[in-house]
Scaffold this motif. Structure first.
Motif, PDB file in Angstrom:
ATOM      1  N   SER A 246       0.680  -0.866  -0.045  1.00  0.00           N
ATOM      2  CA  SER A 246       0.068  -0.332  -0.011  1.00  0.00           C
ATOM      3  C   SER A 246       1.290   0.993   0.169  1.00  0.00           C
ATOM      4  CB  SER A 246      -0.720   0.323   1.246  1.00  0.00           C
ATOM      5  OG  SER A 246      -0.128   0.212   2.932  1.00  0.00           O
ATOM      6  N   GLU A 247       1.881   0.791   0.519  1.00  0.00           N
ATOM      7  CA  GLU A 247       3.126   1.777  -0.158  1.00  0.00           C
ATOM      8  C   GLU A 247       3.204   2.880  -1.540  1.00  0.00           C
ATOM      9  OE1 GLU A 247       4.914   4.082   2.936  1.00  0.00           O
ATOM     10  OE2 GLU A 247       3.529   2.790   3.358  1.00  0.00           O
ATOM     11  N   PRO A 248       3.407   4.882  -0.970  1.00  0.00           N
ATOM     12  CA  PRO A 248       3.455   4.549  -2.151  1.00  0.00           C
ATOM     13  C   PRO A 248       4.795   4.517  -2.716  1.00  0.00           C
ATOM     14  CG  PRO A 248       2.252   6.717  -1.229  1.00  0.00           C
ATOM     15  CD  PRO A 248       2.804   5.369  -0.246  1.00  0.00           C
ATOM     16  N   TYR A 249       5.014   4.479  -4.380  1.00  0.00           N
ATOM     17  CA  TYR A 249       6.589   4.787  -4.991  1.00  0.00           C
ATOM     18  C   TYR A 249       6.774   5.028  -6.015  1.00  0.00           C
ATOM     19  CZ  TYR A 249       4.306   0.903  -8.306  1.00  0.00           C
ATOM     20  OH  TYR A 249       2.924   0.522  -9.144  1.00  0.00           O
ATOM     21  N   LEU A 250       8.090   6.131  -7.303  1.00  0.00           N
ATOM     22  CA  LEU A 250       7.965   6.013  -7.661  1.00  0.00           C
ATOM     23  C   LEU A 250       8.493   5.947  -8.763  1.00  0.00           C
ATOM     24  CD1 LEU A 250      11.528   8.305  -6.564  1.00  0.00           C
ATOM     25  CD2 LEU A 250       8.734   9.161  -6.286  1.00  0.00           C
ATOM     26  N   ILE A 251       7.138   6.667 -10.268  1.00  0.00           N
ATOM     27  CA  ILE A 251       7.040   5.606 -10.853  1.00  0.00           C
ATOM     28  C   ILE A 251       7.590   7.909 -12.381  1.00  0.00           C
ATOM     29  CG2 ILE A 251       5.220   4.949 -11.104  1.00  0.00           C
ATOM     30  CD1 ILE A 251       3.504   7.127 -12.140  1.00  0.00           C
TER      31      ILE A 251
ATOM     32  N   GLN B  29       7.582  11.016 -10.242  1.00  0.00           N
ATOM     33  CA  GLN B  29       5.921  12.080  -9.413  1.00  0.00           C
ATOM     34  C   GLN B  29       5.704  10.430  -8.569  1.00  0.00           C
ATOM     35  OE1 GLN B  29       2.333  13.106 -11.724  1.00  0.00           O
ATOM     36  NE2 GLN B  29       2.924  10.522 -12.909  1.00  0.00           N
ATOM     37  N   GLN B  30       4.999  10.274  -7.081  1.00  0.00           N
ATOM     38  CA  GLN B  30       5.210   9.436  -6.628  1.00  0.00           C
ATOM     39  C   GLN B  30       3.678   9.068  -7.344  1.00  0.00           C
ATOM     40  OE1 GLN B  30       3.696  10.274  -2.485  1.00  0.00           O
ATOM     41  NE2 GLN B  30       5.438   9.251  -1.649  1.00  0.00           N
ATOM     42  N   LYS B  31       3.283   7.541  -6.866  1.00  0.00           N
ATOM     43  CA  LYS B  31       2.354   6.988  -7.337  1.00  0.00           C
ATOM     44  C   LYS B  31       1.935   6.415  -6.135  1.00  0.00           C
ATOM     45  CE  LYS B  31      -0.338   3.226  -9.777  1.00  0.00           C
ATOM     46  NZ  LYS B  31       0.295   2.465 -11.225  1.00  0.00           N
ATOM     47  N   ILE B  32      -0.045   7.052  -5.267  1.00  0.00           N
ATOM     48  CA  ILE B  32      -0.707   6.944  -4.463  1.00  0.00           C
ATOM     49  C   ILE B  32      -1.184   5.452  -4.598  1.00  0.00           C
ATOM     50  CG2 ILE B  32      -1.717   7.714  -2.850  1.00  0.00           C
ATOM     51  CD1 ILE B  32       0.318   8.714  -2.699  1.00  0.00           C
ATOM     52  N   ILE B  33      -1.071   4.322  -4.121  1.00  0.00           N
ATOM     53  CA  ILE B  33      -2.038   3.026  -4.177  1.00  0.00           C
ATOM     54  C   ILE B  33      -3.206   3.087  -3.731  1.00  0.00           C
ATOM     55  CG2 ILE B  33      -2.180   0.445  -3.578  1.00  0.00           C
ATOM     56  CD1 ILE B  33       0.705   1.815  -5.569  1.00  0.00           C
ATOM     57  N   THR B  34      -4.075   2.915  -4.532  1.00  0.00           N
ATOM     58  CA  THR B  34      -5.303   3.412  -3.987  1.00  0.00           C
ATOM     59  C   THR B  34      -6.336   1.984  -3.481  1.00  0.00           C
ATOM     60  OG1 THR B  34      -6.763   3.880  -6.188  1.00  0.00           O
ATOM     61  CG2 THR B  34      -6.116   5.873  -5.491  1.00  0.00           C
ATOM     62  N   SER B  35      -7.226   2.371  -2.820  1.00  0.00           N
ATOM     63  CA  SER B  35      -8.648   0.971  -2.538  1.00  0.00           C
ATOM     64  C   SER B  35      -9.664   1.613  -3.289  1.00  0.00           C
ATOM     65  CB  SER B  35      -7.860   0.894  -2.078  1.00  0.00           C
ATOM     66  OG  SER B  35      -6.739  -0.125  -1.186  1.00  0.00           O
ATOM     67  N   GLU B  36     -10.468   0.435  -3.692  1.00  0.00           N
ATOM     68  CA  GLU B  36     -12.012   1.483  -3.614  1.00  0.00           C
ATOM     69  C   GLU B  36     -12.956   1.019  -3.227  1.00  0.00           C
ATOM     70  OE1 GLU B  36     -12.852   0.149  -8.374  1.00  0.00           O
ATOM     71  OE2 GLU B  36     -11.270   1.070  -8.396  1.00  0.00           O
ATOM     72  N   LEU B  37     -13.457   1.973  -2.383  1.00  0.00           N
ATOM     73  CA  LEU B  37     -14.962   0.824  -1.362  1.00  0.00           C
ATOM     74  C   LEU B  37     -16.482   1.011  -2.023  1.00  0.00           C
ATOM     75  CD1 LEU B  37     -12.763   2.648   1.967  1.00  0.00           C
ATOM     76  CD2 LEU B  37     -13.179   0.027   1.836  1.00  0.00           C
TER      77      LEU B  37
ATOM     78  N   ASN C  49      -9.011  13.090   1.997  1.00  0.00           N
ATOM     79  CA  ASN C  49      -8.946  13.147  -0.110  1.00  0.00           C
ATOM     80  C   ASN C  49      -9.205  12.055  -0.694  1.00  0.00           C
ATOM     81  OD1 ASN C  49      -7.686  14.764  -1.947  1.00  0.00           O
ATOM     82  ND2 ASN C  49      -6.125  14.224  -1.931  1.00  0.00           N
ATOM     83  N   ALA C  50     -10.880  11.307  -0.900  1.00  0.00           N
ATOM     84  CA  ALA C  50     -11.315  10.686  -1.385  1.00  0.00           C
ATOM     85  C   ALA C  50     -11.332  11.393  -2.546  1.00  0.00           C
ATOM     86  CB  ALA C  50     -12.054   9.784  -0.113  1.00  0.00           C
ATOM     87  N   THR C  51     -11.448   9.853  -3.904  1.00  0.00           N
ATOM     88  CA  THR C  51     -12.554  10.509  -4.849  1.00  0.00           C
ATOM     89  C   THR C  51     -14.267   9.792  -4.770  1.00  0.00           C
ATOM     90  OG1 THR C  51     -10.013  11.138  -5.901  1.00  0.00           O
ATOM     91  CG2 THR C  51     -12.360  10.648  -7.218  1.00  0.00           C
TER      92      THR C  51
ATOM     93  N   LEU D   8      -9.867   5.777  -2.444  1.00  0.00           N
ATOM     94  CA  LEU D   8      -8.697   6.551  -1.386  1.00  0.00           C
ATOM     95  C   LEU D   8      -7.429   5.992  -1.317  1.00  0.00           C
ATOM     96  CD1 LEU D   8      -9.697   6.832   2.018  1.00  0.00           C
ATOM     97  CD2 LEU D   8     -11.374   4.716   0.037  1.00  0.00           C
ATOM     98  N   ASP D   9      -6.494   6.520  -0.808  1.00  0.00           N
ATOM     99  CA  ASP D   9      -5.218   5.830  -0.589  1.00  0.00           C
ATOM    100  C   ASP D   9      -5.754   4.773   0.186  1.00  0.00           C
ATOM    101  OD1 ASP D   9      -3.156   5.625   0.670  1.00  0.00           O
ATOM    102  OD2 ASP D   9      -2.572   7.769   0.628  1.00  0.00           O
ATOM    103  N   SER D  10      -4.554   3.643  -0.036  1.00  0.00           N
ATOM    104  CA  SER D  10      -5.109   1.865   0.802  1.00  0.00           C
ATOM    105  C   SER D  10      -5.062   2.561   2.301  1.00  0.00           C
ATOM    106  CB  SER D  10      -4.531   1.674  -0.075  1.00  0.00           C
ATOM    107  OG  SER D  10      -4.178   1.151  -1.628  1.00  0.00           O
ATOM    108  N   ARG D  11      -3.499   3.229   2.659  1.00  0.00           N
ATOM    109  CA  ARG D  11      -2.762   3.230   3.623  1.00  0.00           C
ATOM    110  C   ARG D  11      -4.100   3.836   5.020  1.00  0.00           C
ATOM    111  NH1 ARG D  11       2.209   6.946   2.557  1.00  0.00           N
ATOM    112  NH2 ARG D  11       0.348   7.985   0.755  1.00  0.00           N
ATOM    113  N   ILE D  12      -5.124   4.635   4.348  1.00  0.00           N
ATOM    114  CA  ILE D  12      -5.859   4.995   5.503  1.00  0.00           C
ATOM    115  C   ILE D  12      -7.206   4.416   5.130  1.00  0.00           C
ATOM    116  CG2 ILE D  12      -4.818   7.298   5.370  1.00  0.00           C
ATOM    117  CD1 ILE D  12      -6.804   7.867   3.316  1.00  0.00           C
ATOM    118  N   VAL D  13      -7.612   3.749   4.357  1.00  0.00           N
ATOM    119  CA  VAL D  13      -9.066   2.583   4.245  1.00  0.00           C
ATOM    120  C   VAL D  13      -9.561   2.108   5.985  1.00  0.00           C
ATOM    121  CG1 VAL D  13     -10.127   0.603   3.770  1.00  0.00           C
ATOM    122  CG2 VAL D  13      -8.163   2.071   1.897  1.00  0.00           C
ATOM    123  N   THR D  14      -8.490   1.989   6.422  1.00  0.00           N
ATOM    124  CA  THR D  14      -9.193   1.247   7.917  1.00  0.00           C
ATOM    125  C   THR D  14      -9.382   2.651   9.038  1.00  0.00           C
ATOM    126  OG1 THR D  14      -8.161  -0.752   7.984  1.00  0.00           O
ATOM    127  CG2 THR D  14      -8.611   0.153   9.586  1.00  0.00           C
TER     128      THR D  14
END
Length: 208
Positions: free
Chosen positions: A4-9, A134-142, A162-164, A180-186
């Motif tokens: 779930s951690e972001p990485y550079l692309i 740039q940083q790629k944010i890993i997202t999860s769908e809810l 900051n959810a979409t 939204l960002d996978s790190r903050i789903v819980t």
């Protein structure tokens, strides 16, 4: 590292050219989000430089630490002198979703094993210094379902985290599809339950 951690692309493509003992080397770097995209990019460079002697390449087609998505080729150069040095530079950069293709027009002078490793690895190393990322944010769908009088509560939380909102269906109730960002789903899910008094629950799959 957590998945779930972001990485550079890569932010944009890069080209670096140099001549070494009359051989012309052209290094191309590009953002490729999958193995198929990497292979397509390699094919495109081969077609552009159809008369070149070698088209050596390496790719990291996902998270930079995921070796299952790595690949490389010496394309006719002595084994281990091109593809591996290219891949070593890519994996060492910490950048994911990245493909390098190094085109060589042979100039008549043999470089030897060490010279080839230096030429191919060095070309990618220099190209990487030109790369912007740039940083790629890993997202999860809810998915969630709420009453109309709860929409403002949900929208306030979406803004806070900051959810979409990907989709919303307005029927007897409101069904929302979010990312939204996978790190903050819980944390988001817990706060949603608390603020709604347990009446709204976010799930990973839509309710049947």
């Amino acid at each position: 590292m957590s998945t779930s951690e972001p990485y550079l692309i890569p932010l944009q493509a890069v080209t670096f050219e140099e001549e070494i003992k009359k051989s012309h080397f052209i290094t191309y770097l590009a953002h490729t989000a999958s193995i198929d995209a990497a292979k397509q990019f390699i094919t495109e460079i081969k077609s552009v430089h159809a008369t070149a002697n070698h088209h050596c390449w390496g790719f990291v087609a996902g998270r930079p630490t995921n070796s299952m998505l790595w690949g490389f080729s010496d394309d006719g150069e002595p084994s281990g002198t091109a593809g591996k040095p290219i891949l070593a530079q890519l994996t060492g950069s910490g950048v994911g979703e990245l493909t390098a293709v190094v085109v060589r027009y042979f100039g008549g002078i043999h470089l030897g094993t060490g010279g080839l490793v230096k030429a191919y690895g060095g070309g990618v190393q220099r190209a990487l210094t030109l790369l912007t990322t740039q940083q790629k944010i890993i997202t999860s769908e809810l998915y969630l379902c709420c009453d109309y009088n709860q929409i403002s509560l949900v929208e306030a939380l979406l803004e806070e985290y900051n959810a979409t909102q990907l989709q919303a269906d307005y029927g007897q109730q409101v069904n929302m599809h979010l990312a939204l960002d996978s790190r903050i789903v819980t944390e988001f899910s817990t706060k949603l339950i608390n603020r709604s008094g347990g009446r709204i629950v976010a799930t990973a799959t839509p309710e049947s």
